[in-house]
Write a protein that holds these residues in place. Structure first.
Motif, mmCIF file in Angstrom:
data_model
loop_
_atom_site.group_PDB
_atom_site.id
_atom_site.type_symbol
_atom_site.label_atom_id
_atom_site.label_comp_id
_atom_site.label_asym_id
_atom_site.label_seq_id
_atom_site.Cartn_x
_atom_site.Cartn_y
_atom_site.Cartn_z
ATOM 1 N N THR A 205 0.831 -1.203 0.000
ATOM 2 C CA THR A 205 0.000 0.000 0.000
ATOM 3 C C THR A 205 0.865 1.251 0.000
ATOM 4 O OG1 THR A 205 -1.754 -1.165 1.204
ATOM 5 C CG2 THR A 205 -1.804 1.236 1.250
ATOM 6 N N ALA A 206 1.908 1.250 0.823
ATOM 7 C CA ALA A 206 2.808 2.410 0.897
ATOM 8 C C ALA A 206 3.512 2.644 -0.435
ATOM 9 C CB ALA A 206 3.826 2.207 2.014
ATOM 10 N N LEU A 207 3.952 1.568 -1.086
ATOM 11 C CA LEU A 207 4.615 1.708 -2.383
ATOM 12 C C LEU A 207 3.642 2.251 -3.433
ATOM 13 C CD1 LEU A 207 7.187 1.291 -4.021
ATOM 14 C CD2 LEU A 207 6.442 -1.065 -4.478
ATOM 15 N N ALA A 208 2.393 1.800 -3.368
ATOM 16 C CA ALA A 208 1.377 2.313 -4.297
ATOM 17 C C ALA A 208 1.183 3.819 -4.110
ATOM 18 C CB ALA A 208 0.061 1.575 -4.097
ATOM 19 N N GLU A 209 1.127 4.259 -2.859
ATOM 20 C CA GLU A 209 0.952 5.696 -2.599
ATOM 21 C C GLU A 209 2.181 6.491 -3.023
ATOM 22 O OE1 GLU A 209 -1.687 7.217 -1.767
ATOM 23 O OE2 GLU A 209 -2.991 5.623 -1.006
ATOM 24 N N GLY A 213 0.142 7.524 -5.870
ATOM 25 C CA GLY A 213 -0.914 8.149 -5.086
ATOM 26 C C GLY A 213 -0.532 9.474 -4.455
ATOM 27 N N LYS A 214 -1.056 9.688 -3.270
ATOM 28 C CA LYS A 214 -0.896 10.960 -2.575
ATOM 29 C C LYS A 214 0.545 11.271 -2.173
ATOM 30 C CE LYS A 214 -5.158 12.608 -2.090
ATOM 31 N NZ LYS A 214 -5.558 13.976 -2.462
ATOM 32 N N ALA A 215 1.399 10.246 -2.071
ATOM 33 C CA ALA A 215 2.774 10.463 -1.612
ATOM 34 C C ALA A 215 3.762 10.695 -2.749
ATOM 35 C CB ALA A 215 3.242 9.285 -0.754
ATOM 36 N N VAL A 216 3.269 10.782 -3.984
ATOM 37 C CA VAL A 216 4.177 11.058 -5.109
ATOM 38 C C VAL A 216 4.896 12.391 -4.859
ATOM 39 C CG1 VAL A 216 4.298 11.651 -7.560
ATOM 40 C CG2 VAL A 216 2.852 9.753 -6.810
ATOM 41 N N GLY A 217 6.207 12.357 -4.924
ATOM 42 C CA GLY A 217 6.995 13.564 -4.717
ATOM 43 C C GLY A 217 7.256 13.904 -3.261
ATOM 44 N N LYS A 218 6.720 13.110 -2.339
ATOM 45 C CA LYS A 218 6.921 13.360 -0.912
ATOM 46 C C LYS A 218 8.155 12.593 -0.424
ATOM 47 C CE LYS A 218 3.115 15.751 -0.638
ATOM 48 N NZ LYS A 218 3.160 17.216 -0.499
ATOM 49 N N GLN A 219 8.832 13.179 0.551
ATOM 50 C CA GLN A 219 10.018 12.548 1.113
ATOM 51 C C GLN A 219 9.723 11.797 2.412
ATOM 52 O OE1 GLN A 219 13.402 12.494 -0.154
ATOM 53 N NE2 GLN A 219 12.098 12.931 -1.918
ATOM 54 N N ASN A 220 8.810 12.325 3.203
ATOM 55 C CA ASN A 220 8.528 11.728 4.510
ATOM 56 C C ASN A 220 7.014 11.652 4.724
ATOM 57 O OD1 ASN A 220 11.386 11.647 5.800
ATOM 58 N ND2 ASN A 220 11.198 13.724 4.996
ATOM 59 N N ALA A 221 6.493 10.456 4.682
ATOM 60 C CA ALA A 221 5.049 10.260 4.812
ATOM 61 C C ALA A 221 4.775 8.948 5.542
ATOM 62 C CB ALA A 221 4.384 10.244 3.431
ATOM 63 N N LEU A 222 3.602 8.874 6.136
ATOM 64 C CA LEU A 222 3.141 7.659 6.800
ATOM 65 C C LEU A 222 1.846 7.214 6.135
ATOM 66 C CD1 LEU A 222 3.691 8.657 10.555
ATOM 67 C CD2 LEU A 222 5.230 7.329 9.077
ATOM 68 N N LEU A 232 1.126 0.042 9.366
ATOM 69 C CA LEU A 232 1.776 1.313 9.051
ATOM 70 C C LEU A 232 2.842 1.116 7.985
ATOM 71 C CD1 LEU A 232 2.293 4.351 9.843
ATOM 72 C CD2 LEU A 232 4.049 3.467 11.406
ATOM 73 N N GLY A 233 2.758 1.921 6.932
ATOM 74 C CA GLY A 233 3.807 1.984 5.927
ATOM 75 C C GLY A 233 4.617 3.241 6.144
ATOM 76 N N ILE A 234 5.934 3.103 6.226
ATOM 77 C CA ILE A 234 6.809 4.235 6.546
ATOM 78 C C ILE A 234 7.593 4.652 5.305
ATOM 79 C CG2 ILE A 234 8.713 5.025 8.000
ATOM 80 C CD1 ILE A 234 7.911 2.750 9.964
ATOM 81 N N ILE A 235 7.398 5.894 4.885
ATOM 82 C CA ILE A 235 8.161 6.463 3.772
ATOM 83 C C ILE A 235 9.101 7.508 4.349
ATOM 84 C CG2 ILE A 235 8.035 7.807 1.640
ATOM 85 C CD1 ILE A 235 5.195 6.626 1.251
ATOM 86 N N MET A 236 10.397 7.248 4.228
ATOM 87 C CA MET A 236 11.405 8.177 4.728
ATOM 88 C C MET A 236 12.434 8.431 3.640
ATOM 89 S SD MET A 236 12.079 6.882 8.653
ATOM 90 C CE MET A 236 13.222 8.220 8.949
ATOM 91 N N GLN A 343 5.241 12.447 16.529
ATOM 92 C CA GLN A 343 6.381 12.849 17.372
ATOM 93 C C GLN A 343 7.658 12.123 16.950
ATOM 94 O OE1 GLN A 343 4.282 15.522 19.437
ATOM 95 N NE2 GLN A 343 6.203 14.955 20.382
ATOM 96 N N LEU A 344 7.530 10.854 16.554
ATOM 97 C CA LEU A 344 8.711 10.054 16.219
ATOM 98 C C LEU A 344 9.254 10.351 14.823
ATOM 99 C CD1 LEU A 344 7.669 6.547 17.613
ATOM 100 C CD2 LEU A 344 9.448 8.034 18.520
ATOM 101 N N PHE A 345 8.350 10.489 13.832
ATOM 102 C CA PHE A 345 8.779 10.537 12.433
ATOM 103 C C PHE A 345 8.698 11.919 11.792
ATOM 104 C CE2 PHE A 345 7.458 6.075 13.034
ATOM 105 C CZ PHE A 345 8.635 5.443 12.647
ATOM 106 N N ASN A 346 7.977 12.859 12.410
ATOM 107 C CA ASN A 346 7.843 14.201 11.854
ATOM 108 C C ASN A 346 7.472 14.166 10.363
ATOM 109 O OD1 ASN A 346 10.090 17.029 11.361
ATOM 110 N ND2 ASN A 346 7.903 17.025 11.691
ATOM 111 N N PRO A 347 6.372 13.495 10.010
ATOM 112 C CA PRO A 347 6.007 13.367 8.593
ATOM 113 C C PRO A 347 5.383 14.639 8.044
ATOM 114 C CG PRO A 347 4.292 12.403 9.937
ATOM 115 C CD PRO A 347 5.384 12.845 10.892
ATOM 116 N N GLU A 348 5.482 14.802 6.732
ATOM 117 C CA GLU A 348 4.792 15.910 6.073
ATOM 118 C C GLU A 348 3.381 15.512 5.669
ATOM 119 O OE1 GLU A 348 6.546 16.670 2.051
ATOM 120 O OE2 GLU A 348 7.809 14.940 2.574
ATOM 121 N N LEU A 349 3.130 14.209 5.617
ATOM 122 C CA LEU A 349 1.842 13.720 5.150
ATOM 123 C C LEU A 349 1.498 12.406 5.833
ATOM 124 C CD1 LEU A 349 -0.442 14.192 2.991
ATOM 125 C CD2 LEU A 349 0.881 12.697 1.478
ATOM 126 N N ILE A 350 0.227 12.249 6.212
ATOM 127 C CA ILE A 350 -0.296 10.986 6.727
ATOM 128 C C ILE A 350 -1.473 10.591 5.848
ATOM 129 C CG2 ILE A 350 -1.371 9.794 8.670
ATOM 130 C CD1 ILE A 350 0.064 11.771 10.522
#
Length: 418
Positions: A205-209, A213-222, A232-236, A343-350
């Protein structure tokens, strides 16, 4: 000549120029798969080749019916450049999504277009490997119905819940084998006679996003998958992170309630016991038994065992106050858990996905309230919360992407090691 045929020749039988040419062709195909389309100048920069070399590679691959023109790019002065892409239907992969009680299958081509309708089959995921042959039989029926050229089927991609080590090719929760004669991936490869990739459903699911999906071009997302359980899929740093053994993201089993209910994992008080589809259905059944006024009894035809998460969401959409309250409780618990992640990952997108996420405002509003309560302002303000738009079959895109990535990487490695 295909990479497989080349690899079959004795080492040293290819000249340096021939080997380099085949490598460049394969790298060009992978580049076009990754980017969708590109101009000659783009190709020259990506492959570090001259314009004549790029044009010769394109000519050869067009003649092989693997590449075609795809319109024109933007002009920076002068005529618009031709764009080239992989021809649709050049390659195919079979994607299998094995859930706890359902299995979905689809064949996708290299443009991620569904070459067959998604087939959904009632299927209970077993602990052992007894039904691998049955899975292969059902898949073979789909392949036969599809009418695709089987020579173009380059792999099988399988996703499922549990502790999955994609590198080792094992699931340590389901489809296990005590004698360890072969890995789960090898067992599937033995029946399919094709390369097989195995991944955890949330990682898919995380790889698809990330890629579609919504995480295209994002560096840090959950990516939060809220279905029967919670994952939980972790994109860092722009990549899906798997962890040392592939088990990252087991959010559903973090300790959440002191002396809480027993979770199926064997521990007490896991987040999943109070914030999952399984927990939602259980709470609804217990409420109806205790005399709560709700249309859930009517929707389930007074068969409480029939109550599932989707039914609670349906009741909420019809204005059922008890169902709305249940979803609010789930959202509050999930929001508190998400606060820890922020708090742990400081994501730009969830990104919220899965059946429970379909409750929309009934779950997102209490979730946001909990995040506001438990998370530091400076950190939470940087994190946007959105719902996935890939649809209920979105993670099949992730499985296809993983399979095509594996195909190109494996072929490149074969050629580079000649």
């Amino acid at each position: 000549m295909s990479a497989k045929a080349i690899a079959g020749k004795k080492q040293g039988s290819l000249s340096t120029d021939t080997r380099k040419k085949h490598l460049l062709k394969l790298r060009l195909q992978k580049y076009l798969y990754d980017t969708g389309s590109a101009s000659v100048n783009d190709i020259c920069r990506a492959l570090a080749v001259s314009t004549p070399t790029a044009l010769k590679l394109l000519y050869d691959l067009i003649q092989s019916r693997l590449i075609e023109k795809n319109g024109y790019g933007k002009s920076i002065g002068g005529r618009k450049p031709d764009l080239f892409c992989l021809k649709p239907g050049s390659f195919y992969v079979l994607c299998i999504d094995i859930e706890l009680f359902t299995m979905k299958m689809v064949i996708m081509d290299n443009t991620h277009t569904e070459s067959t309708p998604v087939t959904s089959i009632a299927h209970k995921l077993s602990k052992n490997r007894d039904d691998i042959r049955q899975i292969q039989k059902l898949a073979q029926e789909l392949i036969s119905r599809s009418g695709i050229d089987k020579k173009k089927l380059v792999g099988v991609s399988i996703g499922m819940p549990g502790l999955v080590d994609a590198v080792a090719g094992e699931n340590y929760s389901y489809l296990t084998n005590d004698d360890a004669a072969m890995t789960l991936r090898e067992a599937f490869e033995a029946v399919f006679r094709l390369p097989v990739t195995i991944q955890n459903d949330v990682k898919g699911t995380a790889l698809a996003e990330l890629r579609h999906g919504k995480a295209v071009g994002k560096q840090n997302a959950l990516v939060l998958l809220m279905d029967w359980g919670v994952g939980l899929g972790i994109i860092m740093d722009g990549a899906v992170r798997h962890g040392a053994s592939g088990f990252s993201g087991e959010m559903g089993h973090i300790p959440f309630v002191d002396n809480g209910e027993l979770c199926y994992c064997g521990k007490h008080g896991c987040l999943e016991t109070v914030a999952s589809g399984q927990a939602l259905a259980k709470m609804a059944r217990e409420g109806i038994l205790s005399g709560k006024n709700s249309i859930l009894a009517e929707l389930s035809a007074n068969e409480l065992d029939n109550i599932e998460a989707e039914m609670v969401i349906k009741a909420a959409n019809r204005g059922d106050q008890y169902a709305i309250k249940l979803l609010s409780n789930i959202g509050s618990n999930m929001g508190k858990g998400i606060s820890t992640l922020i708090q742990l990952f400081n994501p730009e997108l969830i990104i919220l996905g899965g059946k429970i996420a379909e409750a929309r405002q009934y779950i997102t509003l209490p979730m946001q309230q909990a995040i506001n309560t438990y998370c530091m302002t400076q950190i939470r303000e940087k994190a946007s919360i959105v719902s996935s738009e890939l649809g209920e079959n979105g993670r099949l895109l992730g499985y296809a992407t993983a399979a095509f990535d594996h195909y190109f990487d494996a072929k490149l490695m074969e050629l580079e090691n000649l």
